[in-house]
Design a protein around this motif. Structure first.
Motif, PDB file in Angstrom:
ATOM      1  N   TYR A   2      -4.956  -7.138 -10.164  1.00 52.84           N
ATOM      2  CA  TYR A   2      -3.900  -6.479  -9.392  1.00 52.84           C
ATOM      3  C   TYR A   2      -2.753  -7.455  -9.174  1.00 52.84           C
ATOM      4  CZ  TYR A   2      -6.885  -2.505  -8.929  1.00 52.84           C
ATOM      5  OH  TYR A   2      -7.651  -1.423  -9.231  1.00 52.84           O
ATOM      6  N   GLN A   3      -1.520  -6.936  -9.198  1.00 54.20           N
ATOM      7  CA  GLN A   3      -0.317  -7.763  -9.142  1.00 54.20           C
ATOM      8  C   GLN A   3       0.213  -7.999  -7.738  1.00 54.20           C
ATOM      9  OE1 GLN A   3       0.978  -9.140 -12.095  1.00 54.20           O
ATOM     10  NE2 GLN A   3      -0.990  -8.343 -12.774  1.00 54.20           N
ATOM     11  N   SER A   4      -0.104  -7.118  -6.802  1.00 53.28           N
ATOM     12  CA  SER A   4       0.416  -7.273  -5.443  1.00 53.28           C
ATOM     13  C   SER A   4      -0.507  -6.584  -4.447  1.00 53.28           C
ATOM     14  CB  SER A   4       1.833  -6.700  -5.329  1.00 53.28           C
ATOM     15  OG  SER A   4       1.829  -5.307  -5.546  1.00 53.28           O
ATOM     16  N   ILE A   5      -0.343  -6.986  -3.197  1.00 55.86           N
ATOM     17  CA  ILE A   5      -1.087  -6.391  -2.089  1.00 55.86           C
ATOM     18  C   ILE A   5      -0.056  -6.028  -1.025  1.00 55.86           C
ATOM     19  CG2 ILE A   5      -2.836  -6.728  -0.314  1.00 55.86           C
ATOM     20  CD1 ILE A   5      -4.028  -8.936  -2.146  1.00 55.86           C
ATOM     21  N   ASN A   6      -0.066  -4.779  -0.590  1.00 54.93           N
ATOM     22  CA  ASN A   6       0.904  -4.292   0.384  1.00 54.93           C
ATOM     23  C   ASN A   6       0.215  -3.814   1.652  1.00 54.93           C
ATOM     24  OD1 ASN A   6       2.971  -4.604  -1.539  1.00 54.93           O
ATOM     25  ND2 ASN A   6       2.570  -2.568  -2.351  1.00 54.93           N
ATOM     26  N   VAL A   7       0.938  -3.937   2.760  1.00 55.43           N
ATOM     27  CA  VAL A   7       0.477  -3.385   4.026  1.00 55.43           C
ATOM     28  C   VAL A   7       1.707  -2.907   4.788  1.00 55.43           C
ATOM     29  CG1 VAL A   7       0.521  -5.629   5.205  1.00 55.43           C
ATOM     30  CG2 VAL A   7      -0.884  -3.781   6.124  1.00 55.43           C
ATOM     31  N   ASN A   8       1.593  -1.780   5.441  1.00 50.37           N
ATOM     32  CA  ASN A   8       2.624  -1.311   6.365  1.00 50.37           C
ATOM     33  C   ASN A   8       2.155  -1.665   7.766  1.00 50.37           C
ATOM     34  OD1 ASN A   8       4.508  -0.010   4.570  1.00 50.37           O
ATOM     35  ND2 ASN A   8       2.917   1.518   4.236  1.00 50.37           N
ATOM     36  N   THR A  19      -1.184   2.222 -11.121  1.00 49.47           N
ATOM     37  CA  THR A  19      -0.063   2.775 -11.875  1.00 49.47           C
ATOM     38  C   THR A  19       0.590   1.664 -12.690  1.00 49.47           C
ATOM     39  OG1 THR A  19       1.437   2.414 -10.029  1.00 49.47           O
ATOM     40  CG2 THR A  19       0.364   4.568 -10.160  1.00 49.47           C
ATOM     41  N   PHE A  20       1.596   2.009 -13.436  1.00 43.82           N
ATOM     42  CA  PHE A  20       2.269   1.045 -14.307  1.00 43.82           C
ATOM     43  C   PHE A  20       3.784   1.130 -14.129  1.00 43.82           C
ATOM     44  CE2 PHE A  20       1.799   5.073 -16.385  1.00 43.82           C
ATOM     45  CZ  PHE A  20       3.067   5.310 -16.905  1.00 43.82           C
ATOM     46  N   THR A  21       4.240   1.761 -13.066  1.00 42.66           N
ATOM     47  CA  THR A  21       5.658   2.091 -12.924  1.00 42.66           C
ATOM     48  C   THR A  21       6.513   0.995 -12.297  1.00 42.66           C
ATOM     49  OG1 THR A  21       5.163   3.173 -10.823  1.00 42.66           O
ATOM     50  CG2 THR A  21       5.176   4.560 -12.796  1.00 42.66           C
ATOM     51  N   SER A  22       5.922  -0.079 -11.870  1.00 39.90           N
ATOM     52  CA  SER A  22       6.655  -1.169 -11.232  1.00 39.90           C
ATOM     53  C   SER A  22       6.099  -2.499 -11.721  1.00 39.90           C
ATOM     54  CB  SER A  22       6.480  -1.044  -9.711  1.00 39.90           C
ATOM     55  OG  SER A  22       6.774  -2.257  -9.068  1.00 39.90           O
ATOM     56  N   PRO A  23       6.907  -3.549 -11.715  1.00 37.92           N
ATOM     57  CA  PRO A  23       6.391  -4.860 -12.105  1.00 37.92           C
ATOM     58  C   PRO A  23       5.272  -5.360 -11.189  1.00 37.92           C
ATOM     59  CG  PRO A  23       8.792  -4.907 -11.918  1.00 37.92           C
ATOM     60  CD  PRO A  23       8.345  -3.578 -11.422  1.00 37.92           C
ATOM     61  N   LEU A  24       5.177  -4.794  -9.988  1.00 36.15           N
ATOM     62  CA  LEU A  24       4.128  -5.206  -9.058  1.00 36.15           C
ATOM     63  C   LEU A  24       2.893  -4.312  -9.136  1.00 36.15           C
ATOM     64  CD1 LEU A  24       6.336  -6.128  -5.986  1.00 36.15           C
ATOM     65  CD2 LEU A  24       5.383  -7.651  -7.718  1.00 36.15           C
ATOM     66  N   ASP A  25       2.820  -3.469 -10.146  1.00 39.62           N
ATOM     67  CA  ASP A  25       1.655  -2.593 -10.354  1.00 39.62           C
ATOM     68  C   ASP A  25       0.771  -3.195 -11.432  1.00 39.62           C
ATOM     69  OD1 ASP A  25       2.664  -0.836  -8.527  1.00 39.62           O
ATOM     70  OD2 ASP A  25       3.392   0.612  -9.987  1.00 39.62           O
ATOM     71  N   PRO A  26      -0.509  -2.962 -11.408  1.00 39.09           N
ATOM     72  CA  PRO A  26      -1.223  -2.222 -10.370  1.00 39.09           C
ATOM     73  C   PRO A  26      -1.230  -3.015  -9.070  1.00 39.09           C
ATOM     74  CG  PRO A  26      -2.802  -3.175 -11.898  1.00 39.09           C
ATOM     75  CD  PRO A  26      -1.437  -3.485 -12.439  1.00 39.09           C
ATOM     76  N   LYS A  27      -1.394  -2.279  -7.969  1.00 35.83           N
ATOM     77  CA  LYS A  27      -1.336  -2.917  -6.653  1.00 35.83           C
ATOM     78  C   LYS A  27      -2.444  -2.394  -5.757  1.00 35.83           C
ATOM     79  CE  LYS A  27       2.090   0.394  -5.152  1.00 35.83           C
ATOM     80  NZ  LYS A  27       3.486   0.581  -5.448  1.00 35.83           N
ATOM     81  N   ILE A  28      -2.602  -3.096  -4.663  1.00 33.80           N
ATOM     82  CA  ILE A  28      -3.546  -2.709  -3.622  1.00 33.80           C
ATOM     83  C   ILE A  28      -2.753  -2.501  -2.347  1.00 33.80           C
ATOM     84  CG2 ILE A  28      -5.409  -3.560  -2.129  1.00 33.80           C
ATOM     85  CD1 ILE A  28      -6.577  -4.984  -4.560  1.00 33.80           C
ATOM     86  N   GLU A  29      -3.092  -1.453  -1.617  1.00 35.86           N
ATOM     87  CA  GLU A  29      -2.534  -1.251  -0.278  1.00 35.86           C
ATOM     88  C   GLU A  29      -3.697  -1.218   0.696  1.00 35.86           C
ATOM     89  OE1 GLU A  29       0.218   1.974   0.162  1.00 35.86           O
ATOM     90  OE2 GLU A  29       1.518   1.194  -1.427  1.00 35.86           O
ATOM     91  N   PHE A  30      -3.538  -1.910   1.809  1.00 36.06           N
ATOM     92  CA  PHE A  30      -4.608  -1.867   2.793  1.00 36.06           C
ATOM     93  C   PHE A  30      -4.128  -1.336   4.121  1.00 36.06           C
ATOM     94  CE2 PHE A  30      -3.176  -6.286   3.538  1.00 36.06           C
ATOM     95  CZ  PHE A  30      -3.218  -6.386   4.925  1.00 36.06           C
ATOM     96  N   SER A  31      -5.084  -0.838   4.890  1.00 35.18           N
ATOM     97  CA  SER A  31      -4.812  -0.275   6.205  1.00 35.18           C
ATOM     98  C   SER A  31      -6.088  -0.377   7.018  1.00 35.18           C
ATOM     99  CB  SER A  31      -4.383   1.194   6.077  1.00 35.18           C
ATOM    100  OG  SER A  31      -5.422   1.940   5.490  1.00 35.18           O
ATOM    101  N   ASN A  32      -6.042   0.182   8.206  1.00 34.19           N
ATOM    102  CA  ASN A  32      -7.224   0.218   9.058  1.00 34.19           C
ATOM    103  C   ASN A  32      -7.863  -1.174   9.141  1.00 34.19           C
ATOM    104  OD1 ASN A  32      -8.559   1.946  10.768  1.00 34.19           O
ATOM    105  ND2 ASN A  32     -10.207   2.319   9.321  1.00 34.19           N
TER     106      ASN A  32
END
Length: 145
Positions: free
Chosen positions: A108-114, A66-79
């Protein structure tokens, strides 16, 4: 023996499920993986760590273009998991580094994990890998057919 990383293949789904069962004490039925797993998926990537041909770790990451945040595009990882026997090897570090390299290579601008609040060991690992702990809340809505 060295740890090797590769994208999950259909022929490895049984070993993948076995590893998830060992780490999480549960997983989806094998038929679920066989039905829904898609090699070369455009936005969902599953990478496994193998030692002597056996899956000892995994990480699933999703590309969010997406393009909606300064940290986009981003990657989210899980599992993200390694077997108890693979802890203390480089398997976990190699899996995270794979995602980081993918992000850098593909813009990609950021990588997120919950992560669960009580998973202190994981928190320490993420911080060691350069992640910053954010103050955020996580909500989930389960949609049933």
């Amino acid at each position: 023996m060295d740890i090797e990383l590769e994208y999950l293949k259909h022929q490895d789904l049984t070993g993948y499920k076995t590893m998830l069962d060992d780490v999480f004490n549960d997983s989806q039925p094998l038929e679920h993986y066989q039905k829904y797993y898609q090699e070369n998926h455009p936005t969902v990537k599953v990478v496994v760590a193998k030692k002597e041909g056996e899956i000892v770790g995994t990480i699933t990451f999703v590309l969010i273009d997406t393009f909606t945040s300064p940290l986009d595009p981003k990657i989210e990882f899980s599992n993200f998991a390694t077997t108890p026997a693979a802890r203390g090897t480089d398997a976990a570090t190699l899996l995270i580094q794979f995602v980081c390299d993918y992000a850098k290579t593909h813009g990609y601008q950021s990588i997120n994990v919950n992560c669960f609040a009580d998973a202190k060991r994981a928190h320490g690992f993420y911080e060691k890998m350069g992640f910053k702990k954010l103050d955020q809340m996580r909500f989930q809505l389960e949609v049933t057919p």
